[in-house]
Design a protein around this motif. Structure first.
Motif, PDB file in Angstrom:
ATOM      1  N   SER A   4       0.650  -1.254   0.050  1.00 41.38           N
ATOM      2  CA  SER A   4      -0.004   0.214  -0.187  1.00 41.38           C
ATOM      3  C   SER A   4       0.938   1.226   0.090  1.00 41.38           C
ATOM      4  O   SER A   4       0.265   2.234  -0.362  1.00 41.38           O
ATOM      5  N   GLU A   5       2.083   1.075   0.171  1.00 36.81           N
ATOM      6  CA  GLU A   5       2.992   2.350   0.550  1.00 36.81           C
ATOM      7  C   GLU A   5       4.034   2.298  -0.584  1.00 36.81           C
ATOM      8  O   GLU A   5       4.712   3.035  -0.840  1.00 36.81           O
ATOM      9  N   LEU A   6       3.724   1.554  -1.874  1.00 37.86           N
ATOM     10  CA  LEU A   6       4.397   1.641  -3.113  1.00 37.86           C
ATOM     11  C   LEU A   6       4.288   3.010  -3.752  1.00 37.86           C
ATOM     12  O   LEU A   6       2.983   3.613  -3.891  1.00 37.86           O
ATOM     13  N   LYS A   7       5.226   3.751  -4.142  1.00 41.23           N
ATOM     14  CA  LYS A   7       5.298   4.847  -5.031  1.00 41.23           C
ATOM     15  C   LYS A   7       6.153   4.904  -6.282  1.00 41.23           C
ATOM     16  O   LYS A   7       6.994   4.083  -6.175  1.00 41.23           O
ATOM     17  N   LYS A   8       6.065   5.786  -7.039  1.00 38.35           N
ATOM     18  CA  LYS A   8       6.674   6.128  -8.174  1.00 38.35           C
ATOM     19  C   LYS A   8       8.231   6.503  -7.697  1.00 38.35           C
ATOM     20  O   LYS A   8       8.320   7.155  -6.649  1.00 38.35           O
ATOM     21  N   GLY A   9       9.185   5.484  -8.248  1.00 35.65           N
ATOM     22  CA  GLY A   9      10.688   5.983  -7.881  1.00 35.65           C
ATOM     23  C   GLY A   9      11.276   5.005  -6.891  1.00 35.65           C
ATOM     24  O   GLY A   9      12.470   5.056  -6.751  1.00 35.65           O
ATOM     25  N   ASP A  10      10.278   4.099  -6.257  1.00 43.73           N
ATOM     26  CA  ASP A  10      10.934   3.002  -5.280  1.00 43.73           C
ATOM     27  C   ASP A  10      11.599   1.886  -6.065  1.00 43.73           C
ATOM     28  O   ASP A  10      11.390   1.609  -6.967  1.00 43.73           O
ATOM     29  N   HIS A  11      12.785   1.479  -5.503  1.00 45.59           N
ATOM     30  CA  HIS A  11      13.688   0.595  -5.990  1.00 45.59           C
ATOM     31  C   HIS A  11      13.000  -0.797  -5.393  1.00 45.59           C
ATOM     32  O   HIS A  11      12.892  -0.851  -4.205  1.00 45.59           O
ATOM     33  N   VAL A  12      12.562  -1.783  -6.184  1.00 45.17           N
ATOM     34  CA  VAL A  12      12.046  -2.793  -5.853  1.00 45.17           C
ATOM     35  C   VAL A  12      12.601  -4.224  -6.364  1.00 45.17           C
ATOM     36  O   VAL A  12      13.524  -4.242  -7.215  1.00 45.17           O
ATOM     37  N   ILE A  13      12.207  -5.466  -5.788  1.00 43.10           N
ATOM     38  CA  ILE A  13      12.846  -6.661  -6.238  1.00 43.10           C
ATOM     39  C   ILE A  13      11.588  -7.631  -6.429  1.00 43.10           C
ATOM     40  O   ILE A  13      10.577  -7.519  -5.458  1.00 43.10           O
ATOM     41  N   THR A  14      11.259  -8.102  -7.696  1.00 43.55           N
ATOM     42  CA  THR A  14      10.322  -9.131  -7.986  1.00 43.55           C
ATOM     43  C   THR A  14      10.375 -10.348  -7.259  1.00 43.55           C
ATOM     44  O   THR A  14      11.654 -10.497  -6.843  1.00 43.55           O
ATOM     45  N   ILE A  15       9.430 -11.338  -7.550  1.00 42.59           N
ATOM     46  CA  ILE A  15       9.651 -12.636  -6.934  1.00 42.59           C
ATOM     47  C   ILE A  15      10.375 -13.352  -7.726  1.00 42.59           C
ATOM     48  O   ILE A  15      10.958 -14.383  -7.340  1.00 42.59           O
ATOM     49  N   GLY A  16      10.566 -12.924  -9.024  1.00 46.18           N
ATOM     50  CA  GLY A  16      11.596 -13.578  -9.865  1.00 46.18           C
ATOM     51  C   GLY A  16      13.028 -12.968  -9.832  1.00 46.18           C
ATOM     52  O   GLY A  16      13.964 -13.269 -10.540  1.00 46.18           O
ATOM     53  N   ARG A  17      13.323 -12.157  -8.852  1.00 44.82           N
ATOM     54  CA  ARG A  17      14.531 -11.610  -8.301  1.00 44.82           C
ATOM     55  C   ARG A  17      14.962 -10.567  -9.330  1.00 44.82           C
ATOM     56  O   ARG A  17      16.272 -10.495  -9.528  1.00 44.82           O
ATOM     57  N   LEU A  18      14.189 -10.055 -10.191  1.00 45.90           N
ATOM     58  CA  LEU A  18      14.252  -8.879 -11.155  1.00 45.90           C
ATOM     59  C   LEU A  18      14.468  -7.454 -10.488  1.00 45.90           C
ATOM     60  O   LEU A  18      13.614  -7.346  -9.659  1.00 45.90           O
ATOM     61  N   HIS A  19      15.482  -6.733 -10.422  1.00 45.99           N
ATOM     62  CA  HIS A  19      15.449  -5.519  -9.756  1.00 45.99           C
ATOM     63  C   HIS A  19      15.076  -4.339 -10.582  1.00 45.99           C
ATOM     64  O   HIS A  19      15.361  -4.399 -11.825  1.00 45.99           O
ATOM     65  N   GLY A  20      14.388  -3.492 -10.140  1.00 42.25           N
ATOM     66  CA  GLY A  20      13.835  -2.227 -11.160  1.00 42.25           C
ATOM     67  C   GLY A  20      13.418  -1.234 -10.332  1.00 42.25           C
ATOM     68  O   GLY A  20      13.447  -0.962  -8.981  1.00 42.25           O
ATOM     69  N   VAL A  21      13.046   0.125 -10.875  1.00 39.69           N
ATOM     70  CA  VAL A  21      12.559   1.053 -10.388  1.00 39.69           C
ATOM     71  C   VAL A  21      11.143   1.150 -10.862  1.00 39.69           C
ATOM     72  O   VAL A  21      10.774   1.111 -11.979  1.00 39.69           O
ATOM     73  N   ILE A  22      10.146   1.675  -9.770  1.00 39.55           N
ATOM     74  CA  ILE A  22       8.915   1.583 -10.225  1.00 39.55           C
ATOM     75  C   ILE A  22       8.828   2.912 -11.051  1.00 39.55           C
ATOM     76  O   ILE A  22       8.986   4.309 -10.501  1.00 39.55           O
ATOM     77  N   ASP A  23       7.888   2.815 -11.998  1.00 38.26           N
ATOM     78  CA  ASP A  23       7.650   3.664 -13.059  1.00 38.26           C
ATOM     79  C   ASP A  23       6.312   4.260 -13.037  1.00 38.26           C
ATOM     80  O   ASP A  23       5.783   5.489 -13.019  1.00 38.26           O
ATOM     81  N   GLU A  24       5.397   3.394 -12.934  1.00 41.00           N
ATOM     82  CA  GLU A  24       3.933   3.503 -12.622  1.00 41.00           C
ATOM     83  C   GLU A  24       3.130   2.537 -12.104  1.00 41.00           C
ATOM     84  O   GLU A  24       3.501   1.190 -12.029  1.00 41.00           O
ATOM     85  N   ILE A  25       2.322   2.997 -11.475  1.00 41.82           N
ATOM     86  CA  ILE A  25       1.480   1.889 -10.650  1.00 41.82           C
ATOM     87  C   ILE A  25      -0.057   2.105 -11.048  1.00 41.82           C
ATOM     88  O   ILE A  25      -0.648   3.183 -10.970  1.00 41.82           O
ATOM     89  N   ASN A  26      -0.723   1.152 -11.473  1.00 42.95           N
ATOM     90  CA  ASN A  26      -1.975   0.998 -11.965  1.00 42.95           C
ATOM     91  C   ASN A  26      -2.936   0.226 -10.920  1.00 42.95           C
ATOM     92  O   ASN A  26      -3.085  -0.907 -11.071  1.00 42.95           O
ATOM     93  N   GLN A  27      -3.666   0.820 -10.058  1.00 38.95           N
ATOM     94  CA  GLN A  27      -4.410   0.184  -8.898  1.00 38.95           C
ATOM     95  C   GLN A  27      -5.585  -0.447  -9.687  1.00 38.95           C
ATOM     96  O   GLN A  27      -5.999  -1.234  -9.301  1.00 38.95           O
ATOM     97  N   ALA A  28      -6.141   0.170 -10.662  1.00 40.51           N
ATOM     98  CA  ALA A  28      -7.058  -0.314 -11.318  1.00 40.51           C
ATOM     99  C   ALA A  28      -7.039  -1.774 -11.834  1.00 40.51           C
ATOM    100  O   ALA A  28      -7.920  -2.728 -11.723  1.00 40.51           O
ATOM    101  N   ASP A  29      -6.007  -1.988 -12.603  1.00 40.69           N
ATOM    102  CA  ASP A  29      -5.578  -3.215 -13.006  1.00 40.69           C
ATOM    103  C   ASP A  29      -4.783  -4.038 -12.166  1.00 40.69           C
ATOM    104  O   ASP A  29      -4.380  -5.159 -12.403  1.00 40.69           O
ATOM    105  N   GLN A  30      -4.184  -3.629 -10.982  1.00 40.13           N
ATOM    106  CA  GLN A  30      -3.397  -4.322 -10.098  1.00 40.13           C
ATOM    107  C   GLN A  30      -2.068  -4.638 -10.789  1.00 40.13           C
ATOM    108  O   GLN A  30      -1.491  -5.681 -10.718  1.00 40.13           O
ATOM    109  N   THR A  31      -1.484  -3.572 -11.394  1.00 41.65           N
ATOM    110  CA  THR A  31      -0.019  -3.642 -12.291  1.00 41.65           C
ATOM    111  C   THR A  31       0.696  -2.503 -11.846  1.00 41.65           C
ATOM    112  O   THR A  31       0.263  -1.611 -11.465  1.00 41.65           O
ATOM    113  N   VAL A  32       1.743  -3.011 -12.120  1.00 45.07           N
ATOM    114  CA  VAL A  32       3.238  -2.117 -11.729  1.00 45.07           C
ATOM    115  C   VAL A  32       4.183  -2.057 -13.203  1.00 45.07           C
ATOM    116  O   VAL A  32       4.385  -3.195 -13.575  1.00 45.07           O
TER     117      VAL A  32
END
Length: 149
Positions: free
Chosen positions: A48-76
Motif C-alpha cells: 500500500s506504500e509503493l510509489k513511483k521511484g521506489d527500488h523493488v525486487i520481484t519474486i523472480g529476483r528482477l531488480h527495477g525502479v517503479i515507473d507507474e502503478i495502475n491500481q485499477a488493473d493491479q499492475t506495476v
C-alpha cells in the motif's frame, strides 16, 4: 467394584486427551499461523506504500525502479535499465529503497539555519573589531578636534 473404577479412569483419560488436543492446537496457532498472518499484514502494508521511484525486487529476483502503478488493473511498470516491464502488484517481493520524499524543503531550511547559526559567531567576531576600529576612529577624531582648537 472394579468396574466403577475403570469407568472413572476412562472419563479422566478423556479429559486429559481433550486438554492435550487444545494445548496442541494453541501451540500450532502461535507457532505457525500467527507469524504467517503477521508476515502477510507486513507485505500488505508495504504494497500500500509503493510509489513511483521506489527500488523493488520481484519474486523472480528482477531488480527495477517503479515507473507507474495502475491500481485499477493491479499492475506495476518497472524500469529495468531502460526496459519497461509490466508486472502484477503481487509480483513485488520487497522494496529495497524508498523514493525520496517530496517534503525535502524543511531539511534544506534546517541546513541553512545551521549554516546561519554557524555564520553568526563569525559575524559577531567581525563586528567586534569593526566596533573597536570605530571607537579608535572616534578617539582619533577627538584628538584631531582637540588639536584643531
Amino acid at each position: 467394584m472394579f468396574d466403577n473404577l475403570n469407568i472413572a479412569a476412562g472419563a479422566a483419560g478423556g479429559y486429559s486427551t481433550l486438554i492435550i488436543l487444545v494445548v496442541f492446537l494453541g501451540l500450532m496457532y502461535f507457532l505457525m499461523l500467527r507469524p504467517q498472518q503477521k508476515q502477510q499484514k507486513k507485505h500488505r502494508d508495504m504494497m500500500s506504500e509503493l510509489k513511483k521511484g521506489d527500488h523493488v525486487i520481484t519474486i523472480g529476483r528482477l531488480h527495477g525502479v517503479i515507473d507507474e502503478i495502475n491500481q485499477a488493473d493491479q499492475t506495476v511498470t518497472l524500469d529495468c535499465d531502460g526496459i519497461y516491464l509490466v508486472f502484477d502488484l503481487r509480483a513485488i517481493a520487497q522494496v529495497t529503497s524508498q523514493a525520496p520524499q517530496a517534503v525535502t524543503a524543511p531539511a534544506a531550511n534546517d541546513a541553512t539555519s545551521e549554516a546561519a547559526s554557524a555564520d553568526q559567531p563569525a559575524e559577531d567576531a567581525t563586528e567586534e573589531p569593526a566596533s573597536d576600529a570605530a571607537a579608535s576612529d572616534e578617539t582619533v577624531e577627538k584628538t584631531d578636534d582637540d588639536s584643531a582648537k
